[in-house]
Design an enzyme around this catalytic site. Structure first.
Site, PDB file in Angstrom:
ATOM      1  N   CYS A 100     -10.668  73.033 -12.241  1.00 13.62           N
ATOM      2  CA  CYS A 100      -9.681  73.671 -12.893  1.00 13.62           C
ATOM      3  C   CYS A 100      -8.081  73.389 -12.339  1.00 13.62           C
ATOM      4  O   CYS A 100      -8.174  73.835 -11.354  1.00 13.62           O
ATOM      5  CB  CYS A 100      -9.942  75.142 -13.336  1.00 13.62           C
ATOM      6  SG  CYS A 100      -8.445  76.107 -13.622  1.00 13.62           S
ATOM      7  N   GLU A 447     -16.615  79.919 -16.461  1.00 10.89           N
ATOM      8  CA  GLU A 447     -15.292  79.953 -17.005  1.00 10.89           C
ATOM      9  C   GLU A 447     -15.286  79.342 -18.774  1.00 10.89           C
ATOM     10  O   GLU A 447     -14.726  79.740 -19.619  1.00 10.89           O
ATOM     11  CB  GLU A 447     -14.222  79.220 -16.583  1.00 10.89           C
ATOM     12  CG  GLU A 447     -12.752  79.602 -16.930  1.00 10.89           C
ATOM     13  CD  GLU A 447     -11.688  78.861 -16.382  1.00 10.89           C
ATOM     14  OE1 GLU A 447     -11.816  77.620 -15.985  1.00 10.89           O
ATOM     15  OE2 GLU A 447     -10.514  79.263 -16.045  1.00 10.89           O
TER      16      GLU A 447
HETATM   17 FE1  SF4 Z   1      -6.544  74.407 -17.605  1.00 12.07          FE
HETATM   18 FE2  SF4 Z   1      -7.707  76.772 -18.204  1.00 12.07          FE
HETATM   19 FE3  SF4 Z   1      -8.954  74.223 -18.303  1.00 12.07          FE
HETATM   20 FE4  SF4 Z   1      -8.279  75.427 -16.041  1.00 12.07          FE
HETATM   21  S1  SF4 Z   1      -9.645  76.176 -17.478  1.00 12.07           S
HETATM   22  S2  SF4 Z   1      -7.790  73.443 -16.326  1.00 12.07           S
HETATM   23  S3  SF4 Z   1      -6.056  76.417 -16.590  1.00 12.07           S
HETATM   24  S4  SF4 Z   1      -7.422  74.765 -19.770  1.00 12.07           S
HETATM   25 FE    FE Z   2      -9.166  79.100 -18.232  1.00 14.59          FE
END
Ligand code: SF4
Ligand code: FE
Length: 498
Positions: A100, A447
């Site tokens: 991320c 996530e």
């Molecule tokens: Fe971007 Fe959210 Fe993906 Fe992280 S999780 S890379 S902040 S879109």
């Molecule tokens: Fe995120």
């Protein structure tokens, strides 16, 4: 001011002297801390790729405010083409970092607050949009990172913000002054918060009468007095303290989350973009979530590309790339990953112009995109673990490979096909471990489930956007419901009539 280089970005984050805590202690040299640094490197890639001519089309955009080239992460989308490029940029960054890269939350917050402040001003005669326009230009001119901060701790989920036993469960206004407001509370799971120059706070739920103090949006420099950060742990994070890159799997890059605490923080009025307008908090949540659900159709796909590649390499190193079930599993992983990308592209291409002038994704398709993200990366990870084999989680440590006594034994017994060094095989398996069970699994798995809203949040939006009445009408039209049945006209097949 020109675009920042990665080095300038890191120096400006160091200069903030943020109040960060980890393992119960204040971290002073945070940009060089071995657990934090990979996440900073990851964010720095959003600056580095913006320097290369071959990525300019994806990484840069033309500001509609100044006409200058800006990093796309600070851009207010001006077309569906911008929305599509956003997703492609995120896939590229996922491929380059396997993690991320954090900067999207700010981009998504800037675009959501942009249209909501406009709508609020139209309805209520406020001047939030003008203030916010100045803020966006400041961010673009200085090429800054914004932490889009939405998620409050929420306490008892069955109660509204103003009904909580502890009023600090949602960020709220504790004092209104002539020159600004004072806010208190916290934002949880804040992606990239310790790598950001600015924090842009938004409410996290739709508000009702009585919640006025909680319907607040504002921005503030990340080092404002009263703000502190408690660093979030990730699975296997202390491997980064062991001083070798092998066992980390992806030593150079990683994600970051933190609990951000606002302890009576003063915000001047020019940085306040919503204050008491409860009817606009729901729209802000919906739009930010929509943009971030689109984002996952890019970033997770890029990380998925890395995982598919690693699984295929592991199969090569095991000497079985041509086995039909191996090929089929890689095809299945690719199919799932590209389906996610299709969702990201579709909700972008089907976007529309808002009254404020920026472009918004198709909300139904963005929610379908994220709903699939809550499932497919898990299946891709399962297949990657299948192809990797059990050695991924039973391999000895890097220190054992370095040892004179055990090193040669590991070299001998853990080799795969003979022309592949054992070390490379271990590196690939550690990368798969990192993506599926280690620090990067925070971004790729959990996530995918909870980031940008847990699965049920998308199902609510899908129900709301699905226009079921229209579908019923289509069915009624073909079934000809309501049309009297004319019995007399019933004809029988000739043979049956005899
Ligand atoms: Fe971007 Fe959210 Fe993906 Fe992280 S999780 S890379 S902040 S879109
Ligand atoms: Fe995120």
């Amino acid at each position: 001011m020109a675009l920042k280089t990665p080095r300038e970005f890191i120096q400006t984050i160091a200069d903030l002297d943020l109040e960060i805590y980890m393992f119960g202690e204040r971290v002073k040299d945070y940009v060089d801390h071995p657990i934090i640094r990979p996440s900073l490197n990851c964010m720095a890639m959003t600056y580095e790729l913006a320097q290369y001519p071959e990525y300019e089309d994806l990484m840069l955009a033309t500001s509609h405010l100044t006409g200058k080239k800006v990093n796309r992460f600070t851009h207010i989308h001006q077309s569906t083409d911008d929305l599509v490029k956003k997703v492609k940029m995120q896939r590229l960054l996922g491929q380059k970092t396997g993690s991320c890269f954090q900067r999207c939350v700010g981009m998504d917050a800037l675009n959501a607050v942009w249209s909501v402040t406009y709508d609020c001003d139209q309805a209520k005669g406020t001047d939030y949009h003008e203030r916010f326009t100045k803020y966006v230009q400041y961010i673009q001119d200085n090429d800054l990172v914004v932490d889009g901060a939405m998620t409050d701790p929420k306490g008892d989920r069955g109660k509204a913000p103003s009904q909580q036993e502890d009023p600090d469960m949602y960020v709220h206004v504790v004092e209104r002054r002539d020159d600004g407001i004072v806010v208190r509370g916290a934002k949880a799971h804040q992606t990239g918060a310790c790598n950001s120059h600015e924090i842009l706070v938004m409410p996290t739920v739709a508000m009702r009468a009585g919640d006025e103090d909680y319907a607040v949006s504002f921005s503030t420099p990340a080092n404002t007095k009263g703000i502190s950060y408690i660093y979030g742990r990730q699975s296997c994070d202390t491997r980064k303290l062991e001083g070798n890159d092998l066992d980390v799997g992806n030593a150079r890059f990683g994600g970051q989350e933190a609990l951000v605490v606002f302890d009576d923080v003063f915000i001047p009025w020019e940085r306040v973009y919503l204050c008491g307008e409860i009817e606009f908090s729901g729209a802000l949540v919906e739009r930010f979530a929509g943009y971030h659900r689109q984002s996952y159709g890019g970033c997770k796909v890029g990380v998925g590309d890395v995982l598919i590649g690693a699984a295929a390499l592991a199969a090569d190193m095991n000497g079985v790339p041509r086995a039909s079930h191996i090929k089929d599993k890689i095809i299945e992983m690719t199919h799932l990953n590209e389906t996610l990308f299709s969702c990201g592209i579709a909700c972008s291409s089907e976007g529309h112009r808002t009254p404020s002038g920026n472009y918004e994704i198709d909300l139904l398709l963005a929610n379908v995109c994220k709903q699939n993200i809550t499932r497919f990366p898990y299946e891709i990870a399962r297949l990657a673990e299948d192809l990797a084999g059990g050695l991924m989680v039973t391999m000895p440590a890097a220190q054992d490979l370095a040892s004179e006594k055990t090193g040669p034994l590991i070299e001998k017994y853990l080799v795969g096909v003979c022309d592949t060094p054992t070390l490379d095989r271990m590196r690939v398996l550690r990368l798969i471990e990192n993506l599926t069970l280690g620090t990067a699994a925070v971004g790729y798995r959990t996530e995918s489930m909870h980031g940008a809203g847990s699965p049920q949040a998308q199902r609510i939006m899908i129900a709301r956007q699905s226009n079921l009445d229209h579908k019923k009408e289509l069915a009624r039209a073909l079934a000809q419901t309501g049309r009297p049945w004319e019995k007399a006209k019933l004809t029988r097949p000739a043979a049956a009539a005899k």
